[in-house]
Design a protein around this motif. Sequence first.
Motif, PDB file in Angstrom:
ATOM      1  N   MET A  32       9.389   0.689 -11.207  1.00  0.00           N
ATOM      2  CA  MET A  32       9.071   2.118 -11.342  1.00  0.00           C
ATOM      3  C   MET A  32      10.344   2.955 -11.480  1.00  0.00           C
ATOM      4  O   MET A  32      11.429   2.503 -11.164  1.00  0.00           O
ATOM      5  CB  MET A  32       8.275   2.584 -10.121  1.00  0.00           C
ATOM      6  N   ALA A  42       1.092   7.637   0.677  1.00  0.00           N
ATOM      7  CA  ALA A  42       0.554   7.463   2.034  1.00  0.00           C
ATOM      8  C   ALA A  42       0.853   8.693   2.887  1.00  0.00           C
ATOM      9  O   ALA A  42       0.101   9.018   3.804  1.00  0.00           O
ATOM     10  CB  ALA A  42       1.135   6.208   2.678  1.00  0.00           C
ATOM     11  N   SER A 170       2.546  -1.237  -7.706  1.00  0.00           N
ATOM     12  CA  SER A 170       2.089  -2.554  -7.241  1.00  0.00           C
ATOM     13  C   SER A 170       0.835  -2.945  -8.021  1.00  0.00           C
ATOM     14  O   SER A 170      -0.258  -2.526  -7.693  1.00  0.00           O
ATOM     15  CB  SER A 170       1.819  -2.525  -5.740  1.00  0.00           C
TER      16      SER A 170
HETATM   17  C1  LIG Z   1      -3.738   6.385  -0.529  1.00  0.00           C
HETATM   18  C2  LIG Z   1      -3.003   5.459   0.417  1.00  0.00           C
HETATM   19  C3  LIG Z   1      -2.692   5.894   1.703  1.00  0.00           C
HETATM   20  C4  LIG Z   1      -2.053   5.031   2.598  1.00  0.00           C
HETATM   21  N1  LIG Z   1      -1.766   5.493   3.845  1.00  0.00           N
HETATM   22  C5  LIG Z   1      -1.211   4.638   4.745  1.00  0.00           C
HETATM   23  C6  LIG Z   1      -0.897   5.094   6.057  1.00  0.00           C
HETATM   24  O1  LIG Z   1      -1.024   6.290   6.387  1.00  0.00           O
HETATM   25  N2  LIG Z   1      -0.420   4.176   6.958  1.00  0.00           N
HETATM   26  C7  LIG Z   1      -0.211   2.859   6.617  1.00  0.00           C
HETATM   27  O2  LIG Z   1       0.186   2.070   7.474  1.00  0.00           O
HETATM   28  N3  LIG Z   1      -0.427   2.430   5.349  1.00  0.00           N
HETATM   29  C8  LIG Z   1      -0.914   3.288   4.421  1.00  0.00           C
HETATM   30  N4  LIG Z   1      -1.138   2.856   3.143  1.00  0.00           N
HETATM   31  C9  LIG Z   1      -0.751   1.462   2.781  1.00  0.00           C
HETATM   32  C10 LIG Z   1       0.758   1.333   2.577  1.00  0.00           C
HETATM   33  O3  LIG Z   1       1.231   2.395   1.772  1.00  0.00           O
HETATM   34  C11 LIG Z   1       1.078  -0.020   1.919  1.00  0.00           C
HETATM   35  O4  LIG Z   1       0.518  -1.057   2.719  1.00  0.00           O
HETATM   36  C12 LIG Z   1       2.581  -0.250   1.773  1.00  0.00           C
HETATM   37  O5  LIG Z   1       3.158   0.726   0.921  1.00  0.00           O
HETATM   38  C13 LIG Z   1       2.880  -1.629   1.203  1.00  0.00           C
HETATM   39  O6  LIG Z   1       4.259  -1.800   1.216  1.00  0.00           O
HETATM   40  P1  LIG Z   1       4.977  -2.909   0.324  1.00  0.00           P
HETATM   41  O7  LIG Z   1       6.439  -2.634   0.442  1.00  0.00           O
HETATM   42  O8  LIG Z   1       4.475  -4.242   0.682  1.00  0.00           O
HETATM   43  O9  LIG Z   1       4.470  -2.636  -1.162  1.00  0.00           O
HETATM   44  P2  LIG Z   1       4.535  -1.308  -2.063  1.00  0.00           P
HETATM   45  O10 LIG Z   1       4.727  -0.100  -1.248  1.00  0.00           O
HETATM   46  O11 LIG Z   1       3.323  -1.386  -2.919  1.00  0.00           O
HETATM   47  O12 LIG Z   1       5.848  -1.536  -2.939  1.00  0.00           O
HETATM   48  C14 LIG Z   1       5.933  -2.573  -3.882  1.00  0.00           C
HETATM   49  C15 LIG Z   1       6.986  -2.229  -4.882  1.00  0.00           C
HETATM   50  O13 LIG Z   1       7.177  -3.348  -5.762  1.00  0.00           O
HETATM   51  C16 LIG Z   1       7.332  -2.878  -7.078  1.00  0.00           C
HETATM   52  N5  LIG Z   1       6.939  -3.951  -7.988  1.00  0.00           N
HETATM   53  C17 LIG Z   1       5.741  -4.564  -8.087  1.00  0.00           C
HETATM   54  N6  LIG Z   1       5.771  -5.534  -9.021  1.00  0.00           N
HETATM   55  C18 LIG Z   1       7.030  -5.518  -9.540  1.00  0.00           C
HETATM   56  C19 LIG Z   1       7.688  -6.298 -10.538  1.00  0.00           C
HETATM   57  N7  LIG Z   1       7.077  -7.300 -11.169  1.00  0.00           N
HETATM   58  N8  LIG Z   1       8.986  -6.018 -10.817  1.00  0.00           N
HETATM   59  C20 LIG Z   1       9.653  -5.029 -10.165  1.00  0.00           C
HETATM   60  N9  LIG Z   1       9.073  -4.256  -9.207  1.00  0.00           N
HETATM   61  C21 LIG Z   1       7.777  -4.503  -8.890  1.00  0.00           C
HETATM   62  C22 LIG Z   1       6.449  -1.657  -7.147  1.00  0.00           C
HETATM   63  O14 LIG Z   1       6.871  -0.779  -8.196  1.00  0.00           O
HETATM   64  C23 LIG Z   1       6.608  -1.042  -5.770  1.00  0.00           C
HETATM   65  O15 LIG Z   1       7.643  -0.068  -5.730  1.00  0.00           O
HETATM   66  C24 LIG Z   1      -1.727   3.709   2.207  1.00  0.00           C
HETATM   67  C25 LIG Z   1      -2.008   3.277   0.907  1.00  0.00           C
HETATM   68  C26 LIG Z   1      -2.639   4.149   0.009  1.00  0.00           C
HETATM   69  C27 LIG Z   1      -2.948   3.655  -1.383  1.00  0.00           C
END
Ligand SMILES: Cc1cc2nc3c(=O)[nH]c(=O)nc-3n(C[C@H](O)[C@H](O)[C@H](O)COP(=O)(O)OP(=O)(O)OC[C@H]3O[C@@H](n4cnc5c(N)ncnc54)[C@H](O)[C@@H]3O)c2cc1C
Length: 404
Positions: A32, A42, A170
């Motif tokens: 991104m 979130a 994601s």
């Molecule tokens: C509307 C909403 C509200 C939420 N509110 C809460 C809350 O209040 N409290 C809570 O605990 N959780 C909340 N969540 C959940 C929480 O945001 C997620 O569980 C968390 O962001 C996941 O973290 P992560 O780092 O695993 O993945 P992500 O935050 O999804 O980050 C993954 C990253 O990997 C990158 N990526 C993916 N594939 C590739 C690729 N092939 N090459 C390069 N980059 C790539 C993406 O661009 C992204 O930046 C919410 C989710 C949503 C949708």
Amino acid sequence: MQAVVIGAGPAGLMAAEVLSSAGVPVQVYDAMPSAGRKFLLAGRGGLNLTHSEPLERFVSRLRPPEPRLQAVVRAFSPEQLRAWAEGLGVPTFVGSSGRVFPVDMKAAPLLRAWLHRLRAAGVSFHMRHRWLGWDEDGALRLRGPQGELPVRAQAVVLALGGASWARLGSDGAWQPVLRGAGIDVATLQPSNCGFDVAGGWTPHFASRYAGHPFKSVAIEVEDVARKGEFVATATGIEGSLVYAVSADLREQIAARGEATLHLDLLPDRALERVQAEVAHPRGSRSLASHLKGRLGLEGIKLGILHERLTREAMLDPAQLARAIKALPLRLSSARPIDEAISSAGGVRWPALDESLMLKARPGVWCAGEMLDWEAPTGGYLLNACLATGRAAGEGALGFLRQGA
Ligand SMILES: Cc1cc2nc3c(=O)[nH]c(=O)nc-3n(C[C@H](O)[C@H](O)[C@H](O)COP(=O)(O)OP(=O)(O)OC[C@H]3O[C@@H](n4cnc5c(N)ncnc54)[C@H](O)[C@@H]3O)c2cc1C
């Protein structure tokens, strides 16, 4: 020594923090244009960072009950998370529900301070770089604005997220890539999601009540009742109370083709009491004003009774009382994963060693929502993403130090 983190969500940023604070140069890549987009989303409704309940209760919310995941969360507990946020200049508070939020409720100030601290510690960010897999020589394939470039690193942390809200980055496109590399991945599925009711609502109910909340109700799934609230949608139901049982509902649908929940419209009143009130002589009053006057039933609560019961059942006090206390709702499918709050499924635990390194790819760790676990809303998701990011970062650090 050099480390690469792919994915600039909370899990990847935490892995980068662990590595960089030990003096390891870290390159972060993300598809991104900017970091932490889902994290920012979130924060829109109030960033729920973690939960204040006792640690063992907290850990019991994680599914499956995987000992490694539990250990990782114990090692970065809600208390430690709060101290970490405080260290970024973001004090937190415990809300009335026990959930923990930043005092200003927002994600942006925390993310800004965090990125600033990471850059100061020497982390370099390469946005608009999509990871495509590995080339024949084992180098990472990263496609950026200048085309594809092979990148090598002794330690790589993948933190690619689940598959909900794909427009925020994601998209789950990593699943076939990892499978192609011989890694066992459970297909990502919606978690904390809405559901469609079997056969849909009638046009009358949908047009009148879509978007309306069911407040102070309970739903029972497999003999467990929970109180709370949820919302009717154009095709079904969604909201916090539905999310809390979404894993059970999803599994029922997978096993039986549909799921049934029982809706209690008056959870604070016993069936006998409801029956007595319903049967109370109503004289010339309409049924609607009788139910409103004696039980406070109106709006969507009355609407769903009309939606689901025949006229005869509405006029039969015993049937009506039973429906008020346990109205069956059949659900045909979960809403699409893109609409979900989070994902279930991901890299299966047997594919990982104790440090979250892929057994089939030494030198590569996985963290965050891309691992095979799920949890309800309430701060469990972010806490576990940050905790697994930290564990993966520590695993990579130990590996680099051994090789140094
Ligand atoms: C509307 C909403 C509200 C939420 N509110 C809460 C809350 O209040 N409290 C809570 O605990 N959780 C909340 N969540 C959940 C929480 O945001 C997620 O569980 C968390 O962001 C996941 O973290 P992560 O780092 O695993 O993945 P992500 O935050 O999804 O980050 C993954 C990253 O990997 C990158 N990526 C993916 N594939 C590739 C690729 N092939 N090459 C390069 N980059 C790539 C993406 O661009 C992204 O930046 C919410 C989710 C949503 C949708």
